[in-house]
Design an enzyme around this catalytic site. Sequence first.
Site, PDB file in Angstrom:
ATOM      1  N   CYS B  37      -6.011  -0.952 -10.192  1.00 33.43           N
ATOM      2  CA  CYS B  37      -6.411  -0.355  -8.612  1.00 33.43           C
ATOM      3  C   CYS B  37      -6.694   1.289  -9.121  1.00 33.43           C
ATOM      4  O   CYS B  37      -6.568   2.422  -8.672  1.00 33.43           O
ATOM      5  CB  CYS B  37      -4.899  -0.242  -7.957  1.00 33.43           C
ATOM      6  SG  CYS B  37      -3.674   0.218  -8.560  1.00 33.43           S
ATOM      7  N   CYS B 107       3.319  -1.215  -9.402  1.00 32.08           N
ATOM      8  CA  CYS B 107       3.586  -0.255  -9.214  1.00 32.08           C
ATOM      9  C   CYS B 107       4.736   0.136 -10.074  1.00 32.08           C
ATOM     10  O   CYS B 107       4.658   1.061 -10.643  1.00 32.08           O
ATOM     11  CB  CYS B 107       3.265   0.767  -8.301  1.00 32.08           C
ATOM     12  SG  CYS B 107       2.398   0.112  -7.307  1.00 32.08           S
TER      13      CYS B 107
END
Lengths: 394, 146
Positions: B37, B107
């Site tokens: 991303c 993340c």
Amino acid sequence: MIYMDNVAGTKPDKRVVEKMLPFIEEKYGNPSAHFYPLGRESFEAIEEAREHVASLINAKSDNIVFTSCGTESNNLAIKGVAFNSEYEGKKHIIISEIEHYSVQNTALKLTNLGFEVTKLKVDETGLVSLEDLRNAIREDTLLVSIMHANPEIGTIQDIEKIGEICKEKGVLFHVDAVASCGHVEVDVEKFKCDLLSIASQNFYGPKGVAALFIRDGVKLTPLFDGGFQERGYRSGSENVPAIVGMGEAARIAKEEMHIYAPKMIQLRKKLWDGLAKMFDFLHFTGHPEQRLPGHVSFWIEYIEGESLLLSYSLKGVAAASGSACSSNILAEDEDELEASHVLTAVGVPNDICAGSLTFSMSKYNEEKDVDYVLEITPAIVNRLCEMSPYYNKK
Amino acid sequence: MAKGPYSEKVMDHFMNPRNMGEIEDANAVGEVGNPACGDVMKLYMKINDEGIVEDVKFKTFGCGAAIASSSMATELIKGKRVEDVLRLTNEAIVEALDGLPPAKIHCSVMAEEAIEAALKDYYQRIGKDPKIVDEMKEKIKTEIAS
């Protein structure tokens, strides 16, 4: 909450809701039951709605088929002609790179059945090249499917010219007008289209109802078979309250669009100009003039879009982003996160796409909403810039 | 009020990130990116002669989960010995944040990787082979498994 995500769906007009309510409670007859008043009442309400929807797009009511959503309308249009024996041998479909997934994925699925799909490139403002379209049409081209307006970048295509080319070349033309209908003029005669999709939720009607315009003479195979409702194009008991709501929304849009569209253009200009003055690292997307009335879209260097979205949301503003991180928050896997294909198509690099944001306003937005967004934006952007490892590299 | 995709703790760390910034005289700097991303995390550490993380700061380009993971990771390693810092797993970061959506687990992985990258930089600066970090991580994994 200041709602500026109207491409995702508009707030239903109160008059629409009022018109729908009796059909949820006391007027519950099935429109296929013609032999008693309760059924006939529902039937007549649907036909009245059909008239209003047809009138909004300058069509005959016989050419309107009600569906459940824009996605279904697009599927019915594309698969409907692809599966019809009338067009046997025509195995080529043309779409643009920035079509909604319901057009892109539908067309691509047909490649499993021997169809070939040409995706037309767009320029940096999101416009399809008429020359590219002309050159792409072949002897075996069945259908061209191009959206009227793009919900993410706001660009409105030269749809009338596209329609002229399709007519001249003798290919079927489908227009996805879901994002534009009720905000700018949509006219099937001016567009010279054979098929056109619209959805109620985009012009102040309820969700879960849409329509497909099918021009006389176009042969369409239904997606599913049943009891021949909607002249056999869309079998299944009609969602009467929703259809009634869509009809009322269409009636209001036809009568009042000329009043609220200029206001939305003013709001767009104010927001656009205000943002443009703030940062030299904010870049607008889409066409600067040829765009949806209340639509402002941009990306900001150094900042990721989802963090922008969250920041605005925490300040009471609802917007949208095309960043990978915001693409599918409920996905089970990071592989399902994907940067916007629209932004990639207009030449925004993937890592920069991450910072995209779309504000789409409606007739309910006021100048004070824009003032508020402009007031809170510097603090939001500065805070996120401070956090970004890219920012100091400038 | 309907709950969003993130826990209150994630939102707190997103809105009020701890240890955000840079350390001018850092002796351990690691930068990692996530190709899925485009998120990027840069971690700065000041490790003293006793091998304790005296100060830690981060800068992150990314979503709410990436910022919160970065912030939480710095909290969990500040004041710890290098050997203990390496024991921090992405699962511990997720747990400390009261969970993350499945698609955002990466993340927390990015935060763990940023710590490793910074420690490799630290060992390189003090004249040691940065592979020591991989060896230590491996040893910890074996310990945990047994």
